[in-house]
Design an enzyme around this catalytic site. Structure first.
Site, PDB file in Angstrom:
ATOM      1  N   ALA A 154       0.831  -1.203   0.000  1.00 55.66           N
ATOM      2  CA  ALA A 154       0.000   0.000   0.000  1.00 55.66           C
ATOM      3  C   ALA A 154       0.863   1.250   0.000  1.00 55.66           C
ATOM      4  O   ALA A 154       1.942   1.274   0.601  1.00 55.66           O
ATOM      5  CB  ALA A 154      -0.929   0.004   1.215  1.00 55.66           C
ATOM      6  N   SER A 155       0.383   2.294  -0.646  1.00 58.23           N
ATOM      7  CA  SER A 155       1.080   3.571  -0.809  1.00 58.23           C
ATOM      8  C   SER A 155       2.410   3.324  -1.534  1.00 58.23           C
ATOM      9  O   SER A 155       2.381   2.716  -2.606  1.00 58.23           O
ATOM     10  CB  SER A 155       1.244   4.274   0.542  1.00 58.23           C
TER      11      SER A 155
END
Length: 419
Positions: A237-238
């Site tokens: 994620a990110s």
């Protein structure tokens, strides 16, 4: 969206922690009481408040353990772990601060104390890396009553720009284990204890890191723990979304979930600067010295900017803002790398992220997956805080789990009976 703190940065980091409450990472009342002791924009008050709350949660866990209350002890230790993690987060402008390492170690220790008391099992693993170093990892295995038929599908989860392995639990294993998936998480270079203890720095060619991780998961762990290497996914994620896509070019990866990842780090940072300033520096018209002076002056009155460049210098292993910008130019998927990905791919974006937009990242990433047909790639753009609109799906982890594992079930041919 309701603001607990006036500043977007502090508010986001508060929601990042509060959003783990459904998965034992926080207690709402404890978080609200802690927020009341924090001065917006003041990292010292942030540290003191969360560290004190971590100690309180630790004491409650010890109290529960002493009377044989396993769930109470587990929840207390895991909350303490997350509060310790949060406490040191905003100290990264001064990475030599000894409280960073001591809090990170306390977080890892409390997490392990809690996890041994929970449903399921976890194995701590050291992945051989480079220069005699190892990367700390954890293999989470679902309890027998949660397992699907046949071998156990597995998700290899990579962290991102500022995560720790303990925090990764809420994003991956917390949703995976009840659905019968195993998860292998790790601290890579520039992350968690690999950065804080071993001073290993973040690298753009993450495929070299995950290649070693996959070697160990497939060669050492899968035969022992009945893991299904034909149903092996990578998730991040990110910035972990970028890193997961670097990993996905490996043919051993059978599916990838890239949650709110960037296409090009430099382009994102460049878009937040006045064109005359960044273009003047790029052309050589403005010197490194002037560029650094301007960033340092602005950072002296803007804590978010100070933290972003301070943390960047630390994780990249560089000394100046100009060095940060040059390093960021290496973190890009614009060079045709995405055409190497041959496995089914889920790309997500966050419409309300204050870091970068889906138009800058999720959409062009999706469009650049040129080796995949329409049925092999899927795009989901979250909107509003409850719908996954914040970066990394902060505040909507249950929705993220639902979307991700429904897609993985379909991709891996896992069928579940209607309830």
């Amino acid at each position: 969206m309701h603001q607990i703190f006036p500043s977007t940065f502090f508010n986001f980091e508060f929601l990042r922690l509060l959003g783990t409450a459904p998965y034992l990472g926080a207690e709402t009342g404890e978080c609200l009481a802690t927020a009341a002791r924090i001065k917006d924009g003041d990292p010292e008050s942030w540290y003191q408040a969360w560290y004190e709350q971590a100690q309180k949660a630790l004491a409650l866990a010890d109290e529960a353990k002493a009377v044989g209350d396993g769930p109470g002890a587990a929840w207390g230790y895991i909350r303490a772990s997350n509060y310790f993690r949060a406490s040191e987060f905003l100290l990264h402008c001064t990475p030599e601060d000894p409280r960073i390492l001591s809090s990170a170690v306390a977080s890892a220790d409390a997490f392990d104390k809690g996890w041994i008391l929970l449903d399921g099992s976890v194995r701590k693993v050291e992945i051989p890396y480079e220069g005699g170093n190892t990367l700390p990892g954890r293999l989470y295995l679902p309890a027998p009553h949660h397992q699907v038929s046949g071998k156990i599908p597995v998700v290899v989860q990579t962290g991102g720009f500022d995560s720790t392995q303990e925090e990764l639990y809420y994003y991956g294993a917390a949703g995976a284990l009840p659905r019968g998936y195993a998860v292998f998480s790790f601290d890579g270079p520039g992350q968690g204890l690999s950065l804080r203890k071993d001073k290993l720095y973040l690298r753009p060619d993450w495929e070299h890191v995950t290649s070693k991780v996959l070697d160990h998961v497939i060669g050492e762990l899968a035969p022992v723990h009945n893991l299904d290497v034909d149903r092996l996914a990578v998730f991040g994620a990110s910035l972990g979304g970028y890193l997961s896509l670097r990993a996905a070019a490996d043919p051993r990866v059978k599916a990838v979930v890239s949650c709110d990842g960037p296409l090009d780090l430099f382009d994102i940072t460049r878009s937040r600067m006045p064109p005359w300033f960044i273009n003047g520096w790029l052309s050589g018209w403005l010197s490194d010295g002037f560029f650094n002076w301007v960033i340092d002056r602005l950072a002296s009155v803007n804590f978010q900017l100070a933290w972003e460049f301070g943390h960047s210098k630390w994780v990249y292993g560089v000394k100046t803002p100009a060095d940060v910008m040059r390093t960021m130019q290496k973190f890009s998927l614009k060079d045709g790398y995405l055409s190497k990905i041959k496995c089914p791919t889920l790309i997500t974006g966050a419409a309300d992220s204050f870091y970068f937009t889906p138009q800058q990242n999720a959409h062009p990433i999706f469009d650049s997956l040129s080796a995949l047909g329409p049925a092999e790639k899927h795009l989901w753009i979250g909107k509003d805080v409850e719908g996954g609109g914040l970066q990394a799906k902060i505040g909507a982890l249950a929705l993220m789990h639902h979307k991700m594992f429904a897609w993985l079930d379909e991709t891996f041919g896992i069928r579940r009976d209607e309830l």
